[in-house]
Design an enzyme around this catalytic site. Structure first.
Site, short mmCIF file in Angstrom:
data_model
loop_
_atom_site.label_atom_id
_atom_site.label_comp_id
_atom_site.label_asym_id
_atom_site.label_seq_id
_atom_site.Cartn_x
_atom_site.Cartn_y
_atom_site.Cartn_z
N TYR A 150 1.86 -29.87 -7.51
CA TYR A 150 2.55 -31.15 -7.31
C TYR A 150 3.29 -31.11 -5.98
CZ TYR A 150 5.44 -35.23 -8.09
OH TYR A 150 6.05 -36.45 -7.95
N TYR A 160 12.68 -32.61 -10.52
CA TYR A 160 11.62 -31.64 -10.78
C TYR A 160 12.14 -30.22 -10.96
CZ TYR A 160 6.61 -30.70 -11.00
OH TYR A 160 5.36 -30.38 -11.43
#
Length: 269
Positions: A150, A160
């Protein structure tokens, strides 16, 4: 539609949890394209999803394996070779989990024991899978090994958390092992940096819906779906990408190279 892109190819697909999983869709497409493969996931994950249904649909078997355990990986490869009748042409690492994210720990208040687990599960397991495959010599020449990443490996996304560090490590491992596997066996190793995708794992991240909508407006082609990611993975497993290795490949509708979109400018007026 089948073009037999993977006809005669054999491999292992990790991480299929439910029909929302990218790995689940990869399995269906790999079957459609003529591949034979074994499915695997951690024993605890097998109790959560419907992977046995997927195995039945794909006419294959499920082998429980903890990807952080070299013993489990060794057993997985040994049993998979028996089931498939030979070595592997592809491996998919679709594994990631952060105890800190799951338990709501902020990045500036991490539990370091949990951080080690994040690294081991989400990144070091990739190295363990490749090193074990290398030592056991179970990869066929010009095989393809893929990990799912990602863009938080390159840019900061507060939500995140420590998974961003894990993805950066994952991509580094792909480059480093890609060199060694390429020199010794002509095996290629890459990561795919996918759009935010409403999988079971992705949707559990705080603020996911808002960021999903933001990325949709930022990307010239819109967010790439799990289905489209599976198509890309099938191509990377095929012989059409035999000289692509050590790359982090963005599959995100152009998000990674867009500074700002007209839609977002309009919203900010």
């Amino acid at each position: 539609m089948s073009n037999n892109l993977l006809a005669g190819k054999k491999g292992i697909i990790t991480g299929a949890l439910d029909e929302n999983s990218i790995a689940w869709k990869v399995a269906l497409k790999a079957k459609e394209q003529g591949a034979q493969f074994v499915l695997t996931n951690a024993p605890v994950a097998l109790r959560m999803g419907g992977i046995q249904e997927l195995a039945k649909e794909c006419n294959t078997e499920v082998i429980p394996a903890d990807a952080t355990s070299v013993d489990d990986i060794t057993k997985l490869y040994t049993e998979s070779k028996e089931i498939l009748g030979g070595n592997f042409d592809f491996l998919l690492h679709s594994i990631g989990m952060s105890p800190n994210v799951r338990k709501g720990k902020a990045y500036n208040d991490l539990n370091y024991d949990w951080l080690q687990k994040t690294y081991d599960i989400s990144a070091i397991s990739f190295h363990k899978m490749m090193q074990t495959a290398d030592k056991m010599d179970v990869m066929n020449e010009y095989g393809s090994i893929l990990g799912l990443s990602y863009i938080a490996a390159q840019r900061t996304y507060p939500f995140y958390n420590d998974m961003a560090d894990a993805k950066a490590l994952l991509e580094s491992i792909a480059r480093s092992y890609g060199y060694h596997f390429g020199k010794r066996k002509n095996v290629r190793v890459n990561t795919i940096s996918q759009s935010p995708t409403p999988t079971t794992a992705g949707s559990g991240i705080s603020g996911f819906d808002s960021f999903y909508n933001f990325a949709e407006k930022m990307s010239p082609l819109g967010n790439a779906t799990a289905e489209e990611c599976a198509d890309y993975i099938i191509m990377m497993f095929s012989d059409f990408t035999k000289k692509v290795t050590m790359q982090n490949l963005f599959h995100d509708g152009g998000y990674s190279f867009t500074g700002i979109s007209e839609e977002l400018i309009e919203e900010m007026k």
